[in-house]
Design a protein around this motif. Structure first.
Motif, PDB file in Angstrom:
ATOM      1  N   ILE A 141      21.140  -4.392  -7.448  1.00  0.00           N
ATOM      2  CA  ILE A 141      20.356  -5.271  -6.580  1.00  0.00           C
ATOM      3  C   ILE A 141      19.202  -4.469  -5.992  1.00  0.00           C
ATOM      4  O   ILE A 141      19.421  -3.603  -5.137  1.00  0.00           O
ATOM      5  CB  ILE A 141      21.214  -5.843  -5.432  1.00  0.00           C
ATOM      6  N   PRO A 142      17.961  -4.704  -6.417  1.00  0.00           N
ATOM      7  CA  PRO A 142      16.817  -4.046  -5.777  1.00  0.00           C
ATOM      8  C   PRO A 142      16.622  -4.658  -4.384  1.00  0.00           C
ATOM      9  O   PRO A 142      16.569  -5.877  -4.238  1.00  0.00           O
ATOM     10  CB  PRO A 142      15.640  -4.388  -6.700  1.00  0.00           C
ATOM     11  N   VAL A 143      16.534  -3.809  -3.364  1.00  0.00           N
ATOM     12  CA  VAL A 143      16.446  -4.303  -1.985  1.00  0.00           C
ATOM     13  C   VAL A 143      15.100  -3.913  -1.366  1.00  0.00           C
ATOM     14  O   VAL A 143      14.682  -2.749  -1.440  1.00  0.00           O
ATOM     15  CB  VAL A 143      17.591  -3.743  -1.119  1.00  0.00           C
ATOM     16  N   ILE A 144      14.448  -4.908  -0.761  1.00  0.00           N
ATOM     17  CA  ILE A 144      13.182  -4.679  -0.075  1.00  0.00           C
ATOM     18  C   ILE A 144      13.483  -4.350   1.388  1.00  0.00           C
ATOM     19  O   ILE A 144      13.748  -5.244   2.193  1.00  0.00           O
ATOM     20  CB  ILE A 144      12.261  -5.907  -0.165  1.00  0.00           C
ATOM     21  N   PHE A 145      13.478  -3.071   1.722  1.00  0.00           N
ATOM     22  CA  PHE A 145      13.687  -2.633   3.096  1.00  0.00           C
ATOM     23  C   PHE A 145      12.349  -2.577   3.822  1.00  0.00           C
ATOM     24  O   PHE A 145      11.279  -2.571   3.198  1.00  0.00           O
ATOM     25  CB  PHE A 145      14.362  -1.263   3.123  1.00  0.00           C
ATOM     26  N   GLU A 146      12.406  -2.483   5.128  1.00  0.00           N
ATOM     27  CA  GLU A 146      11.181  -2.463   5.925  1.00  0.00           C
ATOM     28  C   GLU A 146      10.292  -1.268   5.605  1.00  0.00           C
ATOM     29  O   GLU A 146       9.066  -1.347   5.696  1.00  0.00           O
ATOM     30  CB  GLU A 146      11.528  -2.473   7.420  1.00  0.00           C
ATOM     31  N   HIS A 147      10.919  -0.146   5.230  1.00  0.00           N
ATOM     32  CA  HIS A 147      10.144   1.063   4.960  1.00  0.00           C
ATOM     33  C   HIS A 147       9.792   1.251   3.480  1.00  0.00           C
ATOM     34  O   HIS A 147       9.334   2.336   3.099  1.00  0.00           O
ATOM     35  CB  HIS A 147      10.901   2.292   5.466  1.00  0.00           C
ATOM     36  N   CYS A 148      10.023   0.242   2.658  1.00  0.00           N
ATOM     37  CA  CYS A 148       9.584   0.325   1.263  1.00  0.00           C
ATOM     38  C   CYS A 148       8.054   0.283   1.213  1.00  0.00           C
ATOM     39  O   CYS A 148       7.418  -0.411   2.005  1.00  0.00           O
ATOM     40  CB  CYS A 148      10.150  -0.836   0.448  1.00  0.00           C
ATOM     41  N   ARG A 149       7.490   1.006   0.260  1.00  0.00           N
ATOM     42  CA  ARG A 149       6.031   1.102   0.170  1.00  0.00           C
ATOM     43  C   ARG A 149       5.539   0.627  -1.196  1.00  0.00           C
ATOM     44  O   ARG A 149       6.311   0.458  -2.127  1.00  0.00           O
ATOM     45  CB  ARG A 149       5.595   2.556   0.384  1.00  0.00           C
ATOM     46  N   LYS A 150       4.225   0.435  -1.312  1.00  0.00           N
ATOM     47  CA  LYS A 150       3.574   0.066  -2.571  1.00  0.00           C
ATOM     48  C   LYS A 150       4.330  -1.062  -3.277  1.00  0.00           C
ATOM     49  O   LYS A 150       5.065  -0.821  -4.241  1.00  0.00           O
ATOM     50  CB  LYS A 150       3.475   1.282  -3.496  1.00  0.00           C
ATOM     51  N   PRO A 151       4.161  -2.285  -2.825  1.00  0.00           N
ATOM     52  CA  PRO A 151       4.974  -3.411  -3.338  1.00  0.00           C
ATOM     53  C   PRO A 151       4.630  -3.842  -4.760  1.00  0.00           C
ATOM     54  O   PRO A 151       4.164  -4.953  -5.008  1.00  0.00           O
ATOM     55  CB  PRO A 151       4.668  -4.519  -2.331  1.00  0.00           C
ATOM     56  N   TRP A 152       4.891  -2.950  -5.720  1.00  0.00           N
ATOM     57  CA  TRP A 152       4.699  -3.298  -7.129  1.00  0.00           C
ATOM     58  C   TRP A 152       5.636  -4.423  -7.543  1.00  0.00           C
ATOM     59  O   TRP A 152       5.376  -5.143  -8.519  1.00  0.00           O
ATOM     60  CB  TRP A 152       4.924  -2.073  -8.021  1.00  0.00           C
ATOM     61  N   TRP A 153       6.750  -4.599  -6.818  1.00  0.00           N
ATOM     62  CA  TRP A 153       7.748  -5.615  -7.181  1.00  0.00           C
ATOM     63  C   TRP A 153       7.245  -7.041  -6.975  1.00  0.00           C
ATOM     64  O   TRP A 153       7.917  -7.994  -7.367  1.00  0.00           O
ATOM     65  CB  TRP A 153       9.036  -5.392  -6.398  1.00  0.00           C
ATOM     66  N   ASP A 154       6.070  -7.190  -6.372  1.00  0.00           N
ATOM     67  CA  ASP A 154       5.457  -8.521  -6.296  1.00  0.00           C
ATOM     68  C   ASP A 154       5.203  -9.082  -7.694  1.00  0.00           C
ATOM     69  O   ASP A 154       5.131 -10.300  -7.879  1.00  0.00           O
ATOM     70  CB  ASP A 154       4.141  -8.472  -5.520  1.00  0.00           C
TER      71      ASP A 154
END
Length: 240
Positions: A110-123
């Motif tokens: 499960i890839p998780v988007i945390f608050e401190h994740c950067r560079k949102p390539w997962w968009d």
């Protein structure tokens, strides 16, 4: 006497009928260009769902390889069932993680988007899904464990914590030792690994409202993808 291909090679195909399997795409190209598969040869094929098939190559065509199933069996899953909830890193390190986790035998990623994740390539996740699957297929074939993990669309921590799991572990440098936390091989485990920027205060509050266990992996700080691999390996190794 029919030639039998090296048992150390495993092919993947989703194109199966009752007694026949078709290999196409990149798998077909690899079989012909690299391994020189020929008519009459026996090869091993998997569907990525734990099933193995010994097949006789009937014909090598321009766009596919047609095979007849000679023998089949199922491989038991590694226990316990492990789900890795992985804080999203950059794409290269994420790919490295899913390759390692596939080889270790995790059931779900499960890839998780945390608050401190950067560079949102997962968009643009849909753009990379096929590439991710190919990475996992390659890893599965290399380790000869015929299961491809379920890789889901990126989500948020709240959704992970709401899943009905019996045992949830959070990697944390101040946690307890893993040995004291793994109870048995039958209890599914969800492992939560933070992003490179760590957990936010809000996320830590969410953990504290949920029944999670904090586990220390090593004396040193690890990269996200390495922490996921180490934790998964320790869990599976502990229950062998």
């Amino acid at each position: 006497m029919k030639k039998k291909h090296n048992d150390h090679f495993l092919f993947y195909s989703e194109s199966k009928t009752k007694n026949r399997i078709t290999i196409n795409g990149q798998e077909k190209q690899h079989a012909i260009a690299v391994l020189r598969v020929e008519d009459g040869e026996h090869i091993q094929i998997t569907d990525g769902q734990g099933n193995l098939f010994v097949c006789e190559v009937e014909s090598v065509l321009k766009s596919s390889i047609e095979c007849n199933i000679v023998e089949s069996w199922s491989v038991k899953r590694i226990t316990p069932d492990v789900t890795i909830a992985l804080g999203l890193t950059d794409r290269a390190h994420f790919e490295s993680a899913i390759e390692s986790l596939t080889a270790l035998g995790v059931k779900k990623i499960i890839p998780v988007i945390f608050e401190h994740c950067r560079k949102p390539w997962w968009d643009k996740w849909r753009r990379y899904e096929e590439r991710f699957k190919l990475k996992m297929i390659s890893s599965m074939k290399q380790c000869l464990y015929p299961y491809i993990p379920e890789l889901v669309y990126p989500t948020i921590l709240k959704e992970v914590l709401e899943e009905d799991k019996t045992h949830m572990i959070v990697a944390d440098p101040n946690g307890s030792t893993l040995k004291s936390e793994i109870r048995d091989k039958q209890t599914p485990v969800t492992c939560i690994i933070g992003p490179p920027g760590g957990f936010s205060a809000t996320e830590i509050s969410e953990f504290n409202r949920t029944k999670v266990v904090y586990v220390k992996l090593t004396p040193n700080r690890l990269r996200t993808e390495l922490a996921a691999t180490v934790l998964c390996a320790q869990i599976i190794g502990h229950t062998l």
